[in-house]
Design a protein around this motif. Structure first.
Motif, PDB file in Angstrom:
ATOM      1  N   PRO A  17       1.997   8.623  -1.716  1.00  3.01           N
ATOM      2  CA  PRO A  17       2.153   7.382  -2.657  1.00  3.01           C
ATOM      3  C   PRO A  17       1.572   6.349  -1.860  1.00  3.01           C
ATOM      4  O   PRO A  17       1.512   6.024  -0.763  1.00  3.01           O
ATOM      5  CB  PRO A  17       3.514   7.189  -3.031  1.00  3.01           C
ATOM      6  CG  PRO A  17       4.236   8.390  -2.665  1.00  3.01           C
ATOM      7  CD  PRO A  17       3.645   8.925  -1.637  1.00  3.01           C
ATOM      8  N   VAL A  18       0.718   5.338  -2.809  1.00  2.00           N
ATOM      9  CA  VAL A  18       0.007   4.312  -2.288  1.00  2.00           C
ATOM     10  C   VAL A  18       0.936   3.156  -1.954  1.00  2.00           C
ATOM     11  O   VAL A  18       1.820   3.138  -2.676  1.00  2.00           O
ATOM     12  CB  VAL A  18      -1.026   4.054  -3.558  1.00  2.00           C
ATOM     13  CG1 VAL A  18      -1.814   2.857  -2.933  1.00  2.00           C
ATOM     14  CG2 VAL A  18      -2.022   5.066  -3.885  1.00  2.00           C
ATOM     15  N   ALA A 216       2.271  -1.405   7.173  1.00  2.00           N
ATOM     16  CA  ALA A 216       1.416  -2.212   6.343  1.00  2.00           C
ATOM     17  C   ALA A 216       1.948  -3.726   6.258  1.00  2.00           C
ATOM     18  O   ALA A 216       1.002  -4.429   5.910  1.00  2.00           O
ATOM     19  CB  ALA A 216       1.145  -1.392   5.014  1.00  2.00           C
ATOM     20  N   ASN A 217       3.215  -3.932   6.139  1.00  2.00           N
ATOM     21  CA  ASN A 217       3.959  -5.109   5.934  1.00  2.00           C
ATOM     22  C   ASN A 217       4.873  -5.395   6.879  1.00  2.00           C
ATOM     23  O   ASN A 217       6.080  -5.700   6.486  1.00  2.00           O
ATOM     24  CB  ASN A 217       4.557  -4.916   4.701  1.00  2.00           C
ATOM     25  CG  ASN A 217       3.681  -4.735   3.293  1.00  2.00           C
ATOM     26  OD1 ASN A 217       2.932  -5.839   2.844  1.00  2.00           O
ATOM     27  ND2 ASN A 217       3.500  -3.347   3.127  1.00  2.00           N
ATOM     28  N   ARG A 259       9.541  -1.120  -5.702  1.00  2.00           N
ATOM     29  CA  ARG A 259       8.540  -1.698  -6.838  1.00  2.00           C
ATOM     30  C   ARG A 259       7.356  -2.240  -6.304  1.00  2.00           C
ATOM     31  O   ARG A 259       6.260  -1.930  -6.724  1.00  2.00           O
ATOM     32  CB  ARG A 259       9.077  -2.105  -8.080  1.00  2.00           C
ATOM     33  CG  ARG A 259       9.855  -0.955  -8.895  1.00  2.00           C
ATOM     34  CD  ARG A 259       9.025   0.070  -9.440  1.00  2.00           C
ATOM     35  NE  ARG A 259       9.427   0.774 -10.703  1.00  2.00           N
ATOM     36  CZ  ARG A 259       9.075   1.912 -10.790  1.00  2.00           C
ATOM     37  NH1 ARG A 259       8.278   2.481 -10.011  1.00  2.00           N
ATOM     38  NH2 ARG A 259       9.725   2.780 -11.688  1.00  2.00           N
ATOM     39  N   LYS A 260       7.588  -3.169  -5.511  1.00  2.00           N
ATOM     40  CA  LYS A 260       6.489  -4.079  -4.794  1.00  2.00           C
ATOM     41  C   LYS A 260       5.654  -3.195  -3.648  1.00  2.00           C
ATOM     42  O   LYS A 260       4.709  -3.556  -3.741  1.00  2.00           O
ATOM     43  CB  LYS A 260       7.220  -5.256  -4.415  1.00  2.00           C
ATOM     44  CG  LYS A 260       7.735  -6.389  -5.592  1.00  2.00           C
ATOM     45  CD  LYS A 260       8.598  -7.308  -5.099  1.00  2.00           C
ATOM     46  CE  LYS A 260       8.992  -8.093  -6.146  1.00  2.00           C
ATOM     47  NZ  LYS A 260       8.247  -8.658  -7.089  1.00  2.00           N
ATOM     48  N   LEU A 261       6.390  -2.367  -3.054  1.00  2.00           N
ATOM     49  CA  LEU A 261       5.934  -1.992  -1.949  1.00  2.00           C
ATOM     50  C   LEU A 261       5.073  -0.811  -2.143  1.00  2.00           C
ATOM     51  O   LEU A 261       4.154  -0.273  -1.653  1.00  2.00           O
ATOM     52  CB  LEU A 261       6.907  -1.589  -0.719  1.00  2.00           C
ATOM     53  CG  LEU A 261       7.349  -2.709  -0.004  1.00  2.00           C
ATOM     54  CD1 LEU A 261       8.681  -2.253   0.916  1.00  2.00           C
ATOM     55  CD2 LEU A 261       6.350  -3.140   0.930  1.00  2.00           C
ATOM     56  N   ASP A 265       2.944   5.568 -10.000  1.00  2.00           N
ATOM     57  CA  ASP A 265       2.453   7.146 -10.223  1.00  2.00           C
ATOM     58  C   ASP A 265       1.653   6.913 -11.375  1.00  2.00           C
ATOM     59  O   ASP A 265       2.263   7.249 -12.663  1.00  2.00           O
ATOM     60  CB  ASP A 265       3.334   8.115 -10.137  1.00  2.00           C
ATOM     61  CG  ASP A 265       2.608   9.499 -10.255  1.00  2.00           C
ATOM     62  OD1 ASP A 265       1.623   9.501 -10.172  1.00  2.00           O
ATOM     63  OD2 ASP A 265       3.511  10.316 -10.115  1.00  2.00           O
ATOM     64  N   VAL A 266       0.356   6.759 -11.398  1.00  2.00           N
ATOM     65  CA  VAL A 266      -0.383   6.631 -12.573  1.00  2.00           C
ATOM     66  C   VAL A 266      -0.284   7.901 -13.493  1.00  2.00           C
ATOM     67  O   VAL A 266      -0.390   7.710 -14.818  1.00  2.00           O
ATOM     68  CB  VAL A 266      -1.967   6.055 -12.315  1.00  2.00           C
ATOM     69  CG1 VAL A 266      -2.793   5.964 -13.608  1.00  2.00           C
ATOM     70  CG2 VAL A 266      -1.843   4.799 -11.744  1.00  2.00           C
TER      71      VAL A 266
END
Length: 280
Positions: A17-18, A216-217, A259-261, A265-266
């Motif tokens: 997942p992105v 990444a964060n 939800r923010k991180l 899933d499109v």
């Protein structure tokens, strides 16, 4: 559950997942949204989370009565290592509320019907392994400085720990070891359980996504970890009762942090989940 799968998803694939970059403001917003979820029906959530203060009191009494005072602090602090798993029912309630579905307390047990349940159990087993490892390390550190002789009373134990050079070394190395365990748990599970509830990606992808989100964060995730640690300490006063409120708020907030991180899933987009695409 059509197929039994643990490490990979239902189709035996490994998805990634992105992961999105967030800021400190997103951490504060996740906490605010968690508070809103808790405030919606607080009596239900407090009822669900009474297990936390009760378990804390049990651990305190059990360790004292069994002459395991050196493990009292490791048990209390290590109990938080299991928090991401213990709060999984709260993630489900926030997920249902987000989708406009019935979010009454009984749906916390809907996790048992999740197709990702084997993967959830696998990641939970990892947490239990880390918890037991932490207790073993804590015991080894105590033994290195005070030997195998158990303290005779709480007062003598506190006196040894707080007023002797060995005690200061125990506090230093014990807290350092605990910090390292906490970092591992945070990095590997910060979004793992919410992700598995949301998408049946498998345990490996859930842990991989958590690690990538942390890397990444680093600053926001570290801040999140510090906030969680501080609130859990506050929640232990008095006699762990505050955890009945702190735990559900953190549980709901963790869903919103997920939800923010993690980008939605499109491919699974549906009218009922349009809100997922804009959240965060």
């Amino acid at each position: 559950m059509t197929t039994f799968h643990v490490m990979a998803g239902a189709d035996s694939s490994f998805v990634r997942p992105v992961v999105r970059k967030i800021g400190v403001a997103d951490i504060m917003d996740a906490l605010s949204l968690g508070w809103n979820d808790f405030r919606e029906k607080p009596s239900h959530y407090v009822f669900l989370c009474l297990i936390y203060p009760l378990a804390g009191v049990f651990l305190m009494v059990w360790s004292s009565g069994a002459n395991l005072l050196p493990l009292l602090f490791p048990l209390m602090s290590g109990f938080a290592l299991l928090g991401p798993l213990a709060a999984i029912g709260l993630y489900e309630i926030s997920r249902r509320r987000e989708r406009g579905e019935d979010s009454s307390w009984r749906h916390a047990f809907s996790v048992l019907k999740s197709p990702a349940l084997p993967s959830i159990i696998a990641v939970g087993f990892l947490l239990f392994v880390l918890f037991i490892s932490w207790l073993l390390v804590a015991q080894a550190i105590y033994t290195a400085y005070f030997g195998d002789v158990a303290p005779t009373s709480i007062s003598s134990f506190l006196n040894e720990v707080l007023t002797t050079p060995q005690g200061m070394a125990l506090i230093l190395w014990g807290n350092l070891a605990g910090f390292l365990f906490a970092v591992v748990v945070l990095a590997t599970t910060v979004v793992a359980f919410p992700l598995l509830l949301d998408r049946d990606v498998g345990a490996a992808a859930a842990i991989d996504t958590s690690v990538r989100a942390t890397l990444a964060n680093p600053v926001p995730v570290a801040l999140w970890g510090l906030i969680v640690a501080a609130l859990l300490v506050i929640g232990t006063i008095p006699v762990f009762a505050g955890l009945a409120v702190i735990m559900p708020i953190l549980g709901h907030a963790t869903w919103h942090l997920y939800r923010k991180l993690v980008a939605p899933d499109v491919s699974a987009r549906s009218p009922s989940r349009t809100g997922d695409l804009t959240n965060g």
